[in-house]
Design an enzyme around this catalytic site. Structure first.
Site, PDB file in Angstrom:
ATOM      1  N   LYS A  81       0.859  -1.184   0.000  1.00 31.71           N
ATOM      2  CA  LYS A  81       0.000   0.000   0.000  1.00 31.71           C
ATOM      3  C   LYS A  81       0.893   1.232   0.000  1.00 31.71           C
ATOM      4  CE  LYS A  81      -3.784   1.899   2.878  1.00 31.71           C
ATOM      5  NZ  LYS A  81      -4.597   1.628   4.085  1.00 31.71           N
ATOM      6  N   SER A 156      -9.291   1.467   3.360  1.00 32.05           N
ATOM      7  CA  SER A 156      -8.489   2.248   2.432  1.00 32.05           C
ATOM      8  C   SER A 156      -7.423   1.432   1.710  1.00 32.05           C
ATOM      9  CB  SER A 156      -7.809   3.389   3.182  1.00 32.05           C
ATOM     10  OG  SER A 156      -6.949   2.862   4.198  1.00 32.05           O
ATOM     11  N   SER A 180      -9.579  -0.951   7.437  1.00 32.05           N
ATOM     12  CA  SER A 180      -9.017  -0.732   6.099  1.00 32.05           C
ATOM     13  C   SER A 180      -8.271  -1.919   5.502  1.00 32.05           C
ATOM     14  CB  SER A 180      -8.089   0.485   6.110  1.00 32.05           C
ATOM     15  OG  SER A 180      -8.841   1.655   6.251  1.00 32.05           O
TER      16      SER A 180
END
Lengths: 493, 66
Positions: A81, A156, A180
């Site tokens: 990420k 996210s 997330s």
């Protein structure tokens, strides 16, 4: 699942690399081609590090050929990420504010993975600073769900979930402050583990809210994330939030089943989720029944109302997040995307006394919830009790049907396991456990994985082709960021 | 009356923003005001908690295990 190279488990990749029936270079090249073909539709990657990946893969092949074995991730591709620092690469956090930032050092997670010989294929899409989303006013397009690109991934760690589901990567790293990791795992049909707070170092990972942030792996199988955990978990003296706890064996308990285990089932808590879909709740009930048949003792338990977890968690998150961004909120508010800015700026309205009260409530909730562990080994629950909404609907319902922040407040390990489809979209359950009991969470989760029949579900086959969404390039350029929309910031959604 | 028409709520938000030294871009003000109304709901719940026997202090998920 097929025998295609992109379908292989982490363990099978390792086996083939060691018996020389596969090379890391060939696998890396195959996945890079898959990314090139499909990412114009999925938008899982912010940056593909192709040249570096091929170089690292060749090195892994040489080392393995010479008997210098670095362990289960040696030669295995993965993604990060884009909150995780990698020396020499930008960490954009998905934001216009960070386009020029280049990391000087590896995050601790990247350092451990590099030392283990894993092969970084790129940086993955995130909601801006892990907040908001899906947003169309950022430099990068939002990730789309491989099961249906008109639908949301959740976030996210949106690119991590999408890349795993699209079989661009065997595993990826995400972060989880209010769901997330677990929520994109649920909506994309992947496994996603949020370990205990402090189990994995957060050093070099851009913070959302210091006391709620957790780093963890996503993969297609429970064993994949267990093998990743074996490399990335452990105390980091340079991270004040890192827990000085021994690292257990995360893998050896897999396959042990659930006979004799006691599992708590907060049935009313689950069914009370606002916006929950009965078909998803039915999957949780089906898994509860399967666990009983497999020999577990399941008992219904009462949890505090979810609204109190939300109140506690969001006040802490709001105050801590504003502290991170307050300078830019004052001087460059227009450079944030609308959703990120609108949520984070509210932290300015949270008083010191409200923040302290929330931390006291958090301690109270932890104490109340921890009473369960005198009687139970694990808990069966859920993170998102709905399937992926369409993109245009998701932007207005960020917390819909979510119960995820419960385990950010307690800090307990919690793992999403996909268990079935509803209307062609994945649904998952969550297995949680007491602090630092990841081996038990993984053991129960692996049993759920087997009982659910998920391995028989055909994963989505995306056709390569035109990009979906606005201004999207057909595929990311190798070793180039995917800037698509920096010129004009669109109006608030 | 919607939250956007509530002058007291808007005044409260403006005061908090002024103290924090933050200016809300005009086009984002309606969404921020709506979010502020939601946050007030969470704060009301938080403040309604009795605060029984829970000291402030460092968070440790391994604490208080029984």
């Amino acid at each position: 699942m097929t025998d295609a190279m992109y379908d292989l488990s982490v363990r099978e990749i390792g086996r083939r690399l060691r018996n020389r029936s596969l090379t890391s270079e060939a696998l890396t090249d195959t996945l890079l081609r898959r990314i090139e073909a499909l990412d114009g539709k999925v938008h899982a990657f912010i940056r593909v590090t192709a040249d570096r990946a091929l170089e690292d893969a060749r090195r892994a092949d040489v080392e393995l050929g010479e008997g210098r074995d670095r362990g289960p991730l040696h030669g295995v591709p993965y993604g990060l990420k884009d909150l995780f620092d990698v020396a020499g690469l930008p960490t954009t956090c998905g934001s216009k504010l960070r386009l020029d930032h280049v990391a000087a050092e590896d995050s601790e997670v990247a350092r451990r993975l590099r030392a283990a010989g894993a092969v970084l294929l790129g940086k993955l899409t995130t909601h801006e600073f892990a907040q908001g989303g899906p947003s169309f006013d950022l430099p990068f397009p939002p990730a789309r769900n491989p099961w249906n690109p008109d639908h949301f991934t959740s976030g996210s760690s949106s690119g991590s979930g999408a890349a795993i589901a699209a079989r661009m990567l065997p595993f990826a790293m995400g972060s989880d402050t209010g769901g997330s990791i677990r929520s994109p795992a649920a909506l994309c049909g992947t496994v996603g583990l949020k370990p205990t707070y402090g189990r994995i170092s957060a050093r070099g990972v851009f913070p959302l809210a210091y006391s709620l942030d957790h780093c963890g792996p996503l993969g297609r199988r429970v064993e994949d994330v267990a093998l990743a955990m074996q490399v990335i978990a452990g105390h980091d003296p340079a991270d004040p939030t890192s827990a000085d706890q021994p690292v257990p064996d995360f893998v050896s308990g897999l396959g042990a089943g659930v006979t004799g285990l006691r599992i708590a089932w907060p049935r009313k808590f689950i069914s009370s989720a606002k916006g929950g879909m009965p078909e998803v709740v039915a999957h949780v009930e089906r898994i509860a029944a399967s666990l009983v048949q497999a020999g577990a003792l399941i008992e219904e338990v009462e949890l505090p109302d979810y609204a109190i977890f939300v109140a506690c968690g969001l006040v802490i998150l709001g105050a801590e997040s504003f502290e991170v961004h307050q300078q830019n909120m004052r001087t460059r508010p227009q450079d944030f995307g609308a959703l990120m800015m609108q949520r984070t700026i509210l932290g300015a309205t949270i008083s010191g006394s409200d923040y302290v009260r929330a931390t006291r409530l958090r301690r109270h909730l932890c104490k109340e919830m921890n009473r369960l562990w005198g009687r139970y080994d694990a808990m069966l629950t859920a993170s998102v009790l709905a399937t992926a909404p369409r993109m245009e609907d998701a932007r207005n319902t960020p917390w819909l049907a979510s119960q995820a922040i419960t385990f950010n407040v307690t800090g307990w390990p919690a793992m999403t396991v996909p268990v079935g489809l509803v209307g062609g979209l994945p649904a998952g359950v969550v297995i949680a456990g007491p602090a630092f009991a990841e081996p038990m969470v993984l053991r129960v989760g692996e049993t759920v994985e087997r009982l659910s029949g998920w391995s028989e579900v055909a994963l989505p086959e995306l056709a390569a082709g035109e990009a979906t969404g606005r201004s999207s390039p057909a595929a990311p350029d190798r070793d180039q960021p995917r800037l698509v929309l920096p010129a004009t910031v669109q109006a608030s959604p | 009356m919607t939250v956007l028409d509530d002058p007291d709520l808007a005044a409260e938000l403006d005061t908090a923003m002024r103290i924090a030294g933050v200016t809300i871009p005009p086009e984002r003000r309606p969404a921020v005001l709506a979010g502020y109304a939601d946050l007030k709901g969470h704060l009301a719940l938080l403040r309604a908690w009795s605060g029984e026997e829970s000291p402030a202090g460092a968070f440790n998920p391994a604490d208080e295990r029984e």
